[in-house]
Design an enzyme around this catalytic site. Sequence first.
Site, PDB file in Angstrom:
ATOM      1  N   ASN A  15       7.072   7.626   1.855  1.00  0.00           N
ATOM      2  CA  ASN A  15       7.626   7.327   0.616  1.00  0.00           C
ATOM      3  C   ASN A  15       8.877   8.095   0.351  1.00  0.00           C
ATOM      4  O   ASN A  15       9.178   9.207   0.811  1.00  0.00           O
ATOM      5  CB  ASN A  15       6.490   7.754  -0.349  1.00  0.00           C
ATOM      6  CG  ASN A  15       5.967   9.090  -0.410  1.00  0.00           C
ATOM      7  OD1 ASN A  15       5.991   9.688   0.658  1.00  0.00           O
ATOM      8  ND2 ASN A  15       5.727   9.754  -1.633  1.00  0.00           N
ATOM      9  N   GLU A  38      11.447   8.974  -2.395  1.00  0.00           N
ATOM     10  CA  GLU A  38      11.746   9.254  -3.920  1.00  0.00           C
ATOM     11  C   GLU A  38      13.136   9.550  -4.319  1.00  0.00           C
ATOM     12  O   GLU A  38      13.890   9.632  -3.409  1.00  0.00           O
ATOM     13  CB  GLU A  38      10.819  10.101  -4.412  1.00  0.00           C
ATOM     14  CG  GLU A  38       9.342  10.036  -4.201  1.00  0.00           C
ATOM     15  CD  GLU A  38       8.462  11.169  -4.989  1.00  0.00           C
ATOM     16  OE1 GLU A  38       8.936  12.213  -5.307  1.00  0.00           O
ATOM     17  OE2 GLU A  38       7.141  10.984  -4.911  1.00  0.00           O
ATOM     18  N   GLU A  70       4.338   2.079   1.965  1.00  0.00           N
ATOM     19  CA  GLU A  70       3.784   0.678   2.557  1.00  0.00           C
ATOM     20  C   GLU A  70       5.072  -0.337   2.711  1.00  0.00           C
ATOM     21  O   GLU A  70       5.196  -1.015   3.636  1.00  0.00           O
ATOM     22  CB  GLU A  70       2.786   0.152   1.791  1.00  0.00           C
ATOM     23  CG  GLU A  70       1.539   0.983   1.608  1.00  0.00           C
ATOM     24  CD  GLU A  70       1.306   2.163   0.603  1.00  0.00           C
ATOM     25  OE1 GLU A  70       2.389   2.618   0.255  1.00  0.00           O
ATOM     26  OE2 GLU A  70       0.339   2.221   0.061  1.00  0.00           O
ATOM     27  N   CYS A  81      -0.600   0.892  -4.147  1.00  0.00           N
ATOM     28  CA  CYS A  81      -0.496   0.430  -5.633  1.00  0.00           C
ATOM     29  C   CYS A  81      -0.345  -1.252  -5.500  1.00  0.00           C
ATOM     30  O   CYS A  81      -0.261  -2.032  -4.423  1.00  0.00           O
ATOM     31  CB  CYS A  81       0.859   0.977  -6.078  1.00  0.00           C
ATOM     32  SG  CYS A  81       2.242   0.051  -5.382  1.00  0.00           S
ATOM     33  N   CYS A 126       2.564  -2.861  -3.723  1.00  0.00           N
ATOM     34  CA  CYS A 126       2.541  -2.866  -2.379  1.00  0.00           C
ATOM     35  C   CYS A 126       1.539  -4.134  -1.998  1.00  0.00           C
ATOM     36  O   CYS A 126       1.772  -4.561  -0.911  1.00  0.00           O
ATOM     37  CB  CYS A 126       2.238  -1.352  -1.748  1.00  0.00           C
ATOM     38  SG  CYS A 126       3.594  -0.393  -1.794  1.00  0.00           S
TER      39      CYS A 126
HETATM   40  N1  THU Z   1       2.977   5.981  -3.314  1.00  0.00           N
HETATM   41  C1  THU Z   1       3.221   5.327  -2.248  1.00  0.00           C
HETATM   42  O1  THU Z   1       3.554   5.668  -1.259  1.00  0.00           O
HETATM   43  N2  THU Z   1       2.346   4.096  -2.070  1.00  0.00           N
HETATM   44  C2  THU Z   1       1.444   3.806  -3.058  1.00  0.00           C
HETATM   45  O2  THU Z   1       0.838   2.732  -2.634  1.00  0.00           O
HETATM   46  C3  THU Z   1       1.412   4.470  -4.025  1.00  0.00           C
HETATM   47  C4  THU Z   1       2.052   5.732  -4.350  1.00  0.00           C
HETATM   48  C5  THU Z   1       3.804   7.134  -3.527  1.00  0.00           C
HETATM   49  C6  THU Z   1       5.198   6.701  -4.701  1.00  0.00           C
HETATM   50  C7  THU Z   1       5.377   8.227  -5.044  1.00  0.00           C
HETATM   51  O3  THU Z   1       6.377   8.564  -4.197  1.00  0.00           O
HETATM   52  C8  THU Z   1       4.252   9.105  -4.902  1.00  0.00           C
HETATM   53  O4  THU Z   1       3.255   8.046  -3.924  1.00  0.00           O
HETATM   54  C9  THU Z   1       3.583   9.452  -6.121  1.00  0.00           C
HETATM   55  O5  THU Z   1       3.028   8.268  -6.766  1.00  0.00           O
END
Ligand code: THU
Length: 162
Positions: free
Chosen positions: A62, A64, A75, A112, A115
């Site tokens: 991830n 940010e 993902e 989520c 994704c």
């Molecule tokens: N996140 C993911 O990398 N994948 C997901 O399917 C859901 C959430 C990340 C996004 C953010 O950086 C952190 O998790 C908290 O939501």
Amino acid sequence: MPNNTLTITFEEYSSFDELNTTDQELCNEAIKAMSTSHSPYSNFRVGTALRLESGKIVFGSNQENVAYPSGLCAERVALFTVGSTYPNERIISMAITAQTDKFQITEPVTSCGACLQVMAEYEKKQSYPIEVLFYCQNGSIIKTKGIKSLLPFAFAESRLKK
Ligand code: THU
């Protein structure tokens, strides 16, 4: 009005040791993928490893951003890397895991909706199901053979046509 029922199928393993060796390897790669997570805002590190048909492993974590919506999930980072770098290779399987310093994660972290929709797109593109492993390092592992079980009502191309 009749109520309709949808049944989804998934496998659940109570520990890492129950997985086959190939899946264990992919889960370990997902752990490695977390090391590149850029998550100063949530402190929630997510790692994804994708296995391609050639045996190549593609990573994602991830990413940010201070403008929150500009960030991206692990993902989709991994899936878009495949789409742009290995567009003609099939994705066989993917493993997802997560970690935070704030508490111990004891259940698999599932992806989520955005994704899942992207997974559905690549599955359709390659006409071959993608196995997904949600790997909890201190708990169980969920495995599905294809995205349909995860997102049965995915938005489909047919909706764009009359
Ligand atoms: N996140 C993911 O990398 N994948 C997901 O399917 C859901 C959430 C990340 C996004 C953010 O950086 C952190 O998790 C908290 O939501």
